[in-house]
Motif scaffolding. Structure first.
Motif: not given
Length: 142
Positions: A28-37, A43-48, A55-66
């Protein structure tokens, strides 16, 4: 240019008990990046930004993204179907992913190269799935 991907371990081969537990916890981890920009109602814009071996731990993508690879490099991903993939990314490479109702991608990402690996990820919050909460315990601060 597309990422060069090689499946190196199917069926949870080589997964430690700790990694399996992380995937259960990350479901249920929706943090698909390390930092929400940036975040808007659309939209949500993330940086990794991963140093070698980080490494970035396990996270779940449910939204369309690129995502776009800001730097070239190599990564290793484990996915919830038990596969392990090693991927070579080219600078500027971009990949778009879409999800139907109830579909998702649960994975992690590790930098297995000798240089920093940097991505920008943009999620589209309006679609067939409800955005995951960013207040889930265990995720990075939003």
């Amino acid at each position: 240019m597309r990422a060069l991907s090689e499946t190196t371990g199917p069926g949870f081969e080589g997964w430690s008990p700790a990694l399996r537990a992380e995937f259960e916890a990350g479901a249920s981890n929706g943090h698909v990046g390390q930092r929400l920009l940036s975040e808007t109602d659309r939209v949500r814009v993330w940086e990794i930004r991963l140093a070698p071996g980080e490494r970035v731990p396990a996270h779940r993508h449910v939204l369309d993204y690129f995502w776009t690879a800001v730097t070239p490099g190599r990564g290793r991903q484990h996915t919830s179907d038990g596969a392990t993939h090693e991927v070579t990314y080219a600078q500027g490479e971009t990949r778009h992913l879409t999800f139907g109702p109830g579909e998702f991608l649960l994975h992690d990402l590790e930098n297995i190269g000798p240089t920093p690996l940097v991505f920008t990820t943009v999620e589209f919050t309006q679609g067939p799935n409800t955005p995951l909460s960013l207040t889930t315990p265990g995720g990075p601060p939003a």
